[in-house]
Design a protein around this motif. Structure first.
Motif, PDB file in Angstrom:
ATOM      1  N   ARG A 172       0.800  -1.225   0.000  1.00 42.05           N
ATOM      2  CA  ARG A 172       0.000   0.000   0.000  1.00 42.05           C
ATOM      3  C   ARG A 172       0.834   1.278   0.000  1.00 42.05           C
ATOM      4  O   ARG A 172       0.295   2.376   0.159  1.00 42.05           O
ATOM      5  N   ASN A 173       2.146   1.155  -0.182  1.00 39.53           N
ATOM      6  CA  ASN A 173       3.022   2.324  -0.159  1.00 39.53           C
ATOM      7  C   ASN A 173       4.070   2.244  -1.259  1.00 39.53           C
ATOM      8  O   ASN A 173       4.870   1.302  -1.287  1.00 39.53           O
ATOM      9  N   ARG A 174       4.033   3.235  -2.120  1.00 42.75           N
ATOM     10  CA  ARG A 174       5.001   3.333  -3.212  1.00 42.75           C
ATOM     11  C   ARG A 174       5.328   4.813  -3.434  1.00 42.75           C
ATOM     12  O   ARG A 174       4.904   5.433  -4.393  1.00 42.75           O
ATOM     13  N   PRO A 175       6.092   5.395  -2.493  1.00 42.33           N
ATOM     14  CA  PRO A 175       6.448   6.808  -2.625  1.00 42.33           C
ATOM     15  C   PRO A 175       7.484   7.029  -3.720  1.00 42.33           C
ATOM     16  O   PRO A 175       8.208   6.107  -4.107  1.00 42.33           O
ATOM     17  N   GLU A 176       7.531   8.253  -4.180  1.00 43.25           N
ATOM     18  CA  GLU A 176       8.509   8.649  -5.199  1.00 43.25           C
ATOM     19  C   GLU A 176       9.417   9.724  -4.623  1.00 43.25           C
ATOM     20  O   GLU A 176       9.055  10.893  -4.575  1.00 43.25           O
ATOM     21  N   PRO A 177      10.612   9.331  -4.156  1.00 45.91           N
ATOM     22  CA  PRO A 177      11.540  10.351  -3.654  1.00 45.91           C
ATOM     23  C   PRO A 177      12.090  11.188  -4.803  1.00 45.91           C
ATOM     24  O   PRO A 177      12.010  10.803  -5.969  1.00 45.91           O
ATOM     25  N   ASP A 178      12.647  12.338  -4.447  1.00 41.71           N
ATOM     26  CA  ASP A 178      13.243  13.187  -5.476  1.00 41.71           C
ATOM     27  C   ASP A 178      14.442  12.509  -6.111  1.00 41.71           C
ATOM     28  O   ASP A 178      14.695  12.665  -7.300  1.00 41.71           O
ATOM     29  N   LEU A 179      15.162  11.740  -5.327  1.00 45.19           N
ATOM     30  CA  LEU A 179      16.391  11.101  -5.808  1.00 45.19           C
ATOM     31  C   LEU A 179      16.654   9.880  -4.941  1.00 45.19           C
ATOM     32  O   LEU A 179      16.364   9.888  -3.752  1.00 45.19           O
ATOM     33  N   LEU A 180      17.184   8.843  -5.555  1.00 45.83           N
ATOM     34  CA  LEU A 180      17.586   7.679  -4.776  1.00 45.83           C
ATOM     35  C   LEU A 180      18.880   7.129  -5.350  1.00 45.83           C
ATOM     36  O   LEU A 180      19.220   7.359  -6.511  1.00 45.83           O
ATOM     37  N   VAL A 181      19.611   6.428  -4.504  1.00 46.35           N
ATOM     38  CA  VAL A 181      20.838   5.759  -4.914  1.00 46.35           C
ATOM     39  C   VAL A 181      20.612   4.274  -4.693  1.00 46.35           C
ATOM     40  O   VAL A 181      20.181   3.849  -3.618  1.00 46.35           O
ATOM     41  N   THR A 182      20.888   3.507  -5.729  1.00 43.38           N
ATOM     42  CA  THR A 182      20.655   2.069  -5.696  1.00 43.38           C
ATOM     43  C   THR A 182      21.914   1.313  -6.112  1.00 43.38           C
ATOM     44  O   THR A 182      22.835   1.909  -6.678  1.00 43.38           O
ATOM     45  N   THR A 183      21.917   0.023  -5.837  1.00 41.74           N
ATOM     46  CA  THR A 183      23.026  -0.833  -6.263  1.00 41.74           C
ATOM     47  C   THR A 183      22.593  -1.753  -7.390  1.00 41.74           C
ATOM     48  O   THR A 183      23.300  -2.697  -7.729  1.00 41.74           O
ATOM     49  N   VAL A 184      21.450  -1.462  -7.996  1.00 43.22           N
ATOM     50  CA  VAL A 184      20.931  -2.270  -9.096  1.00 43.22           C
ATOM     51  C   VAL A 184      21.399  -1.656 -10.414  1.00 43.22           C
ATOM     52  O   VAL A 184      21.248  -0.448 -10.621  1.00 43.22           O
ATOM     53  N   PRO A 185      21.947  -2.454 -11.319  1.00 40.09           N
ATOM     54  CA  PRO A 185      22.341  -1.914 -12.621  1.00 40.09           C
ATOM     55  C   PRO A 185      21.133  -1.336 -13.373  1.00 40.09           C
ATOM     56  O   PRO A 185      19.992  -1.756 -13.159  1.00 40.09           O
ATOM     57  N   TYR A 186      21.406  -0.397 -14.236  1.00 34.41           N
ATOM     58  CA  TYR A 186      20.378   0.267 -15.036  1.00 34.41           C
ATOM     59  C   TYR A 186      19.549  -0.754 -15.810  1.00 34.41           C
ATOM     60  O   TYR A 186      20.088  -1.642 -16.461  1.00 34.41           O
ATOM     61  N   GLU A 187      18.239  -0.638 -15.695  1.00 31.30           N
ATOM     62  CA  GLU A 187      17.285  -1.456 -16.446  1.00 31.30           C
ATOM     63  C   GLU A 187      16.279  -0.500 -17.085  1.00 31.30           C
ATOM     64  O   GLU A 187      15.501   0.130 -16.363  1.00 31.30           O
ATOM     65  N   PRO A 188      16.251  -0.357 -18.404  1.00 29.42           N
ATOM     66  CA  PRO A 188      15.428   0.667 -19.049  1.00 29.42           C
ATOM     67  C   PRO A 188      13.929   0.541 -18.814  1.00 29.42           C
ATOM     68  O   PRO A 188      13.222   1.545 -18.849  1.00 29.42           O
ATOM     69  N   ASP A 189      13.402  -0.641 -18.552  1.00 30.00           N
ATOM     70  CA  ASP A 189      11.958  -0.813 -18.381  1.00 30.00           C
ATOM     71  C   ASP A 189      11.510  -0.841 -16.921  1.00 30.00           C
ATOM     72  O   ASP A 189      10.325  -1.014 -16.645  1.00 30.00           O
TER      73      ASP A 189
END
Length: 189
Positions: free
Chosen positions: A81-98
């Motif tokens: 029930r929660n899917r916020p959209e931060p202004d910016l995030l840093v992840t360790t997941v490689p870029y995935e276009p979709d």
């Protein structure tokens, strides 16, 4: 009073779920889900917010070591029930276009640049929700006399709450989630 468009009515009595966001093409850009309710970013974005977010993104991308990615405009699926959209995030997941969202365990740092309409959510609601989801680092960026001030928090795992790790003006130096240094006053013209 004008009737709401059909797409604005929740698909079930208990409200919206995280996966519903991917099926709302009519929703305004930057729609997020908080406690099963859609939150629309309807007020116009201030130039200060936009430029600062862009400058922070560029600085983090430039300093991030291999294996770290900075993303804007992406949601985090904290739970059903929660899917916020931060202004910016840093992840360790490689870029995935979709890709349209990240899981909390894939996120190392969340940054919210506070706007008048988002101040309560950024300072309290999201601070608590990101911590409970186990995201290790949270920055809340405030405006002080036209300059950015970064309130830095680190996750205290035993309590699943953030502990303040410093308030930074003019310059920010951190060793987590990776070694970085930011000239805060130099981020804006």
């Amino acid at each position: 009073m004008t009737a709401l468009p059909d797409w604005m009515h929740p698909p079930r009595p208990e409200g919206w779920l995280a996966e519903d966001l991917d099926h709302l093409p009519q929703a305004p850009r930057h729609t997020e889900l908080i406690d099963g309710a859609l939150v629309f970013m309807m007020s116009p974005q201030r130039s200060w917010h936009s430029r600062l977010t862009t400058a922070l993104t560029a600085a983090l991308m430039e300093q991030a070591p291999e294996g770290f990615e900075a993303e804007r405009g992406m949601t985090i699926r904290l739970d059903a029930r929660n899917r916020p959209e931060p202004d910016l995030l840093v992840t360790t997941v490689p870029y995935e276009p979709d890709r349209t969202w990240f899981a909390p365990e894939e996120v190392r740092l969340v940054i919210e640049v506070v706007s008048p309409e988002s101040a309560h959510r950024d300072r309290t609601v999201k601070l608590r929700k990101y911590a409970e989801a186990g995201i290790p680092h949270y920055w809340c960026v405030e405006e002080e006399n036209g300059a950015p001030v970064v309130h830095v928090y680190e996750l205290d795992r035993p309590t699943s709450a953030y502990a303040p790790a410093g308030i930074f003006r003019q310059e920010l130096r951190r060793t987590v989630p990776f070694s970085l240094g930011l000239d805060l006053d130099g981020l804006l013209p």
